[in-house]
Motif scaffolding. Sequence first.
Motif, PDB file in Angstrom:
ATOM      1  N   PRO A   1       1.511  12.217  -8.532  1.00  0.00           N
ATOM      2  CA  PRO A   1       1.683  12.425  -7.095  1.00  0.00           C
ATOM      3  C   PRO A   1       1.561  11.092  -6.350  1.00  0.00           C
ATOM      4  N   ILE A   2       2.344  10.926  -5.347  1.00  0.00           N
ATOM      5  CA  ILE A   2       2.335   9.693  -4.561  1.00  0.00           C
ATOM      6  C   ILE A   2       1.276   9.825  -3.468  1.00  0.00           C
ATOM      7  N   ARG A   3       0.404   8.835  -3.415  1.00  0.00           N
ATOM      8  CA  ARG A   3      -0.666   8.844  -2.415  1.00  0.00           C
ATOM      9  C   ARG A   3      -0.662   7.519  -1.669  1.00  0.00           C
ATOM     10  N   PRO A   4       0.312   7.295  -0.823  1.00  0.00           N
ATOM     11  CA  PRO A   4       0.375   5.992  -0.142  1.00  0.00           C
ATOM     12  C   PRO A   4      -0.778   5.755   0.816  1.00  0.00           C
ATOM     13  N   LEU A   5      -1.342   6.804   1.384  1.00  0.00           N
ATOM     14  CA  LEU A   5      -2.432   6.616   2.340  1.00  0.00           C
ATOM     15  C   LEU A   5      -3.712   6.162   1.662  1.00  0.00           C
ATOM     16  N   ALA A   6      -3.932   6.561   0.416  1.00  0.00           N
ATOM     17  CA  ALA A   6      -5.137   6.134  -0.298  1.00  0.00           C
ATOM     18  C   ALA A   6      -5.112   4.622  -0.495  1.00  0.00           C
ATOM     19  N   GLY A   7      -3.981   4.087  -0.869  1.00  0.00           N
ATOM     20  CA  GLY A   7      -3.874   2.639  -1.042  1.00  0.00           C
ATOM     21  C   GLY A   7      -4.047   1.899   0.269  1.00  0.00           C
ATOM     22  N   LEU A   8      -3.494   2.450   1.326  1.00  0.00           N
ATOM     23  CA  LEU A   8      -3.625   1.832   2.647  1.00  0.00           C
ATOM     24  C   LEU A   8      -5.078   1.863   3.110  1.00  0.00           C
TER      25      LEU A   8
ATOM     26  N   ALA B   1      -7.751   1.927   1.254  1.00  0.00           N
ATOM     27  CA  ALA B   1      -8.513   0.959   0.461  1.00  0.00           C
ATOM     28  C   ALA B   1      -8.259  -0.456   0.963  1.00  0.00           C
ATOM     29  N   LEU B   2      -7.034  -0.737   1.308  1.00  0.00           N
ATOM     30  CA  LEU B   2      -6.680  -2.065   1.811  1.00  0.00           C
ATOM     31  C   LEU B   2      -7.376  -2.349   3.139  1.00  0.00           C
TER      32      LEU B   2
ATOM     33  N   PHE C   1     -13.935  -4.768   5.733  1.00  0.00           N
ATOM     34  CA  PHE C   1     -15.184  -4.224   6.258  1.00  0.00           C
ATOM     35  C   PHE C   1     -16.273  -4.249   5.198  1.00  0.00           C
ATOM     36  N   ALA C   2     -15.918  -3.963   3.958  1.00  0.00           N
ATOM     37  CA  ALA C   2     -16.882  -4.027   2.861  1.00  0.00           C
ATOM     38  C   ALA C   2     -17.356  -5.464   2.661  1.00  0.00           C
ATOM     39  N   ALA C   3     -16.448  -6.416   2.771  1.00  0.00           N
ATOM     40  CA  ALA C   3     -16.818  -7.826   2.621  1.00  0.00           C
ATOM     41  C   ALA C   3     -17.758  -8.263   3.741  1.00  0.00           C
TER      42      ALA C   3
END
Length: 78
Positions: A12-19, A21-22, A27-29
């Motif tokens: 399944p394509i999950r383009p929002l998950a990659g976005l 994370a990006l 913010f994590a840094a």
Amino acid sequence: MASSAASIRTAPIRPLAGLAALIAKPFAAIGGFLVRMMDGNDRVREVEKLNALSDAQLARRGLKRENIVRHVFRDMVG
């Protein structure tokens, strides 16, 4: 002969998950930096506190004045 194209399954394509994370990476840094900065301030305060003690008080703690920084940062220095 059966066509092999019919047996290929795609994930399944999950383009929002990659976005997401990006977007989250900076913010994590920043959060990691702030935590390290606060930890550093605590260590500086500990060095200052130990430096304010007399040599006799340091000796009772098993420390010498020249080893205070090494003691406070012992988990970071090999």
